[in-house]
Design an enzyme around this catalytic site. Structure first.
Site, PDB file in Angstrom:
ATOM      1  N   GLY A 185      -5.177   8.453   8.724  1.00  0.00           N
ATOM      2  CA  GLY A 185      -4.522   8.472   7.411  1.00  0.00           C
ATOM      3  C   GLY A 185      -3.757   9.759   7.252  1.00  0.00           C
ATOM      4  CB  SER A 186      -4.336   9.606   4.190  1.00  0.00           C
ATOM      5  OG  SER A 186      -4.202   9.337   2.859  1.00  0.00           O
TER       6      SER A 186
END
Length: 218
Positions: A185-186
């Site tokens: 992620g992110s």
């Protein structure tokens, strides 16, 4: 080419999946079930390794340019109060990384690292309003004579469970060089002086180390 942060996870995943398939072939009589487990194992392994790919990027070094630190989509361009370091209003450009994006973080400008701090925290989804303040994150500031001080913040999300940051205070860094990695992620936020000329629009897709998201001189 894969990022060094992925070798341990990729190796461990491969060992586990191989072991599962050996056991399935030994204990399961139905061929279609064994074949299904093999196919799922291959798909899972491919998904894991694509997270850690690290394509070579050639950055055109220019102190007037602020380049995208990561691959992804521009999800916010707004004036905000940056309260950790600058303690004043800044222009924030946020780039969201989907699971299929390259997750290497690169220095948006070259210069001297004047601030680098890790903050433990929660794992709210990246688009949550409080994720930039409550999630696990790292804040880095790089300074040069043209751009001044540029702050970028790696923010973990619901899937990201570890942020890696290589920036050390006092180090001289090269624009576009590897500054860290967010595992699974992110989002990365970039904070610039108010009035900075922005070269991207909302929902525009950018490439880390390549796309010029803003100019240091308005």
């Amino acid at each position: 080419m894969f990022h060094k942060e992925g070798y341990k996870i990729m190796t461990l995943t491969a060992i586990i999946l191989i072991a599962i398939n050996i056991v399935s072939y030994s204990l399961i009589n139905l061929y279609w079930i064994k074949f299904g487990i093999l196919v799922l194992s291959i798909i899972l392994f491919l998904l894991i390794i694509q997270f850690f790919r690290n394509p070579k990027r050639i950055t055109s070094h220019n102190d007037e340019h602020i380049i995208a630190p990561v691959d992804g989509k521009v999800v916010a361009i707004e004036e905000v109060f940056e309260k950790e370091y600058f303690k004043d209003k800044r222009l924030q450009i946020s780039i969201f990384m989907s699971p299929i994006n390259v997750h290497v973080t690169r220095h948006p400008v070259g210069g001297k690292v004047t601030y680098s701090k890790y903050h433990p925290g929660k794992f709210l989804v990246a688009w949550h309003p409080k994720s930039s303040e409550e999630n696990e994150r790292t804040t880095v500031v790089v300074k040069n004579e043209v751009a001044g001080e540029v702050l970028y913040r790696q923010i973990a999300g619901a899937m990201a469970k570890r942020i890696v940051n290589y920036a050390e205070v006092g180090a001289e860094v090269i624009q576009g060089s590897d500054s860290g990695f967010i595992k699974f992620g992110s989002r990365v936020d970039v904070f610039l002086p108010i009035g900075t000329k922005v070269n991207v629009e909302l929902n525009e897709k950018v490439k880390g180390g390549i796309s010029v998201i803003a100019n240091a001189t308005a």
